[in-house]
Design an enzyme around this catalytic site. Sequence first.
Site, PDB file in Angstrom:
ATOM      1  N   LYS A  11       0.825  -1.219   0.000  1.00  0.00           N
ATOM      2  CA  LYS A  11       0.000   0.000   0.000  1.00  0.00           C
ATOM      3  C   LYS A  11       0.864   1.277   0.000  1.00  0.00           C
ATOM      4  O   LYS A  11       2.065   1.222   0.268  1.00  0.00           O
ATOM      5  CB  LYS A  11      -0.939  -0.039   1.214  1.00  0.00           C
ATOM      6  CG  LYS A  11      -1.943  -1.201   1.165  1.00  0.00           C
ATOM      7  CD  LYS A  11      -2.940  -1.136   2.313  1.00  0.00           C
ATOM      8  CE  LYS A  11      -3.928  -2.298   2.252  1.00  0.00           C
ATOM      9  NZ  LYS A  11      -4.970  -2.203   3.318  1.00  0.00           N
ATOM     10  N   ASN A 114      -2.061   0.282   6.631  1.00  0.00           N
ATOM     11  CA  ASN A 114      -1.516  -0.935   7.232  1.00  0.00           C
ATOM     12  C   ASN A 114      -0.650  -1.742   6.252  1.00  0.00           C
ATOM     13  O   ASN A 114      -0.526  -2.961   6.370  1.00  0.00           O
ATOM     14  CB  ASN A 114      -2.632  -1.781   7.868  1.00  0.00           C
ATOM     15  CG  ASN A 114      -3.690  -2.200   6.864  1.00  0.00           C
ATOM     16  OD1 ASN A 114      -3.571  -1.927   5.676  1.00  0.00           O
ATOM     17  ND2 ASN A 114      -4.715  -2.885   7.342  1.00  0.00           N
ATOM     18  N   HIS A 117      -2.184  -5.466   1.539  1.00  0.00           N
ATOM     19  CA  HIS A 117      -3.467  -6.154   1.349  1.00  0.00           C
ATOM     20  C   HIS A 117      -3.176  -7.595   0.985  1.00  0.00           C
ATOM     21  O   HIS A 117      -2.210  -7.865   0.264  1.00  0.00           O
ATOM     22  CB  HIS A 117      -4.277  -5.514   0.215  1.00  0.00           C
ATOM     23  CG  HIS A 117      -5.381  -6.414  -0.285  1.00  0.00           C
ATOM     24  ND1 HIS A 117      -6.617  -6.436   0.303  1.00  0.00           N
ATOM     25  CD2 HIS A 117      -5.407  -7.357  -1.256  1.00  0.00           C
ATOM     26  CE1 HIS A 117      -7.364  -7.356  -0.313  1.00  0.00           C
ATOM     27  NE2 HIS A 117      -6.649  -7.918  -1.268  1.00  0.00           N
TER      28      HIS A 117
HETATM   29  P1  ATP Z   1      -7.037  -6.112   3.366  1.00  0.00           P
HETATM   30  O1  ATP Z   1      -8.378  -6.421   2.731  1.00  0.00           O
HETATM   31  O2  ATP Z   1      -6.474  -4.769   2.952  1.00  0.00           O
HETATM   32  O3  ATP Z   1      -6.057  -7.235   3.204  1.00  0.00           O
HETATM   33  P2  ATP Z   1      -8.081  -6.867   5.913  1.00  0.00           P
HETATM   34  O4  ATP Z   1      -8.729  -8.002   5.185  1.00  0.00           O
HETATM   35  O5  ATP Z   1      -7.196  -7.187   7.057  1.00  0.00           O
HETATM   36  O6  ATP Z   1      -7.242  -5.977   4.925  1.00  0.00           O
HETATM   37  P3  ATP Z   1     -10.603  -5.506   5.784  1.00  0.00           P
HETATM   38  O7  ATP Z   1     -11.608  -5.626   6.866  1.00  0.00           O
HETATM   39  O8  ATP Z   1     -10.819  -6.248   4.500  1.00  0.00           O
HETATM   40  O9  ATP Z   1      -9.173  -5.852   6.396  1.00  0.00           O
HETATM   41  O10 ATP Z   1     -10.455  -3.952   5.461  1.00  0.00           O
HETATM   42  C1  ATP Z   1      -9.862  -3.520   4.259  1.00  0.00           C
HETATM   43  C2  ATP Z   1      -8.948  -2.361   4.550  1.00  0.00           C
HETATM   44  O11 ATP Z   1      -9.738  -1.264   5.006  1.00  0.00           O
HETATM   45  C3  ATP Z   1      -7.946  -2.587   5.684  1.00  0.00           C
HETATM   46  O12 ATP Z   1      -6.781  -3.249   5.301  1.00  0.00           O
HETATM   47  C4  ATP Z   1      -7.639  -1.157   6.097  1.00  0.00           C
HETATM   48  O13 ATP Z   1      -6.715  -0.539   5.195  1.00  0.00           O
HETATM   49  C5  ATP Z   1      -9.001  -0.503   5.960  1.00  0.00           C
HETATM   50  N1  ATP Z   1      -9.732  -0.511   7.226  1.00  0.00           N
HETATM   51  C6  ATP Z   1     -10.278  -1.581   7.860  1.00  0.00           C
HETATM   52  N2  ATP Z   1     -10.889  -1.231   8.989  1.00  0.00           N
HETATM   53  C7  ATP Z   1     -10.740   0.130   9.074  1.00  0.00           C
HETATM   54  C8  ATP Z   1     -11.152   1.120  10.017  1.00  0.00           C
HETATM   55  N3  ATP Z   1     -11.854   0.792  11.108  1.00  0.00           N
HETATM   56  N4  ATP Z   1     -10.795   2.409   9.780  1.00  0.00           N
HETATM   57  C9  ATP Z   1     -10.097   2.751   8.671  1.00  0.00           C
HETATM   58  N5  ATP Z   1      -9.694   1.873   7.742  1.00  0.00           N
HETATM   59  C10 ATP Z   1      -9.993   0.587   7.941  1.00  0.00           C
HETATM   60 MG    MG Z   2      -9.846  -7.727   3.395  1.00  0.00          MG
END
Ligand code: ATP
Ligand code: MG
Length: 140
Positions: A11, A114, A117
């Site tokens: 990212k 974070n 992805h």
């Molecule tokens: P990714 O899909 O990016 O691998 P993940 O599966 O761990 O991450 P998801 O729940 O799919 O998490 O959320 C997608 C992305 O949205 C997260 O990686 C993060 O960048 C963002 N995100 C998730 N929760 C929050 C939140 N509470 N506030 C802001 N951004 C968030």
């Molecule tokens: Mg995800």
Amino acid sequence: MTKELTLSIIKPDATRRNLTGAINARFEQSGLRIVAQKRVLLTRAEIEGFYAAHAERSFFDELCTFMTSGPVVIQVLEGEDAIVKNREIMGATNPANANPGTIRKDFAESIEANSVHGSDSPEAAAVEIAYFFSKTEIVG
Ligand code: ATP
Ligand code: MG
């Protein structure tokens, strides 16, 4: 054990801090092979389509702004149980909850910024890989 493919995105918070090589080393040291990779600036339309499943979440707009704020490195990783293995290497979504030694524990700036992805299921991996790569761009 089956050989799988998974989609990974390094990212903008990580490319900005020049962490692409450090993150790729984590994948390779864990036995995952980078079989496709491109560095791009995503358009708003591309990331909104990619994150369509999150469209109703409160942070969707902010997340799309962040994901278009700088270059990303989009990659396909190959390996035994690559989908689950990559999620383990990445660590929990919120770096505060991530295990020691994971990418997010060591590099993430926040729950949003974070660093990586990773596809979370075989179905998602298939859709996400096809979203960004043609078959001929994936060289195992
Ligand atoms: P990714 O899909 O990016 O691998 P993940 O599966 O761990 O991450 P998801 O729940 O799919 O998490 O959320 C997608 C992305 O949205 C997260 O990686 C993060 O960048 C963002 N995100 C998730 N929760 C929050 C939140 N509470 N506030 C802001 N951004 C968030
Ligand atoms: Mg995800």
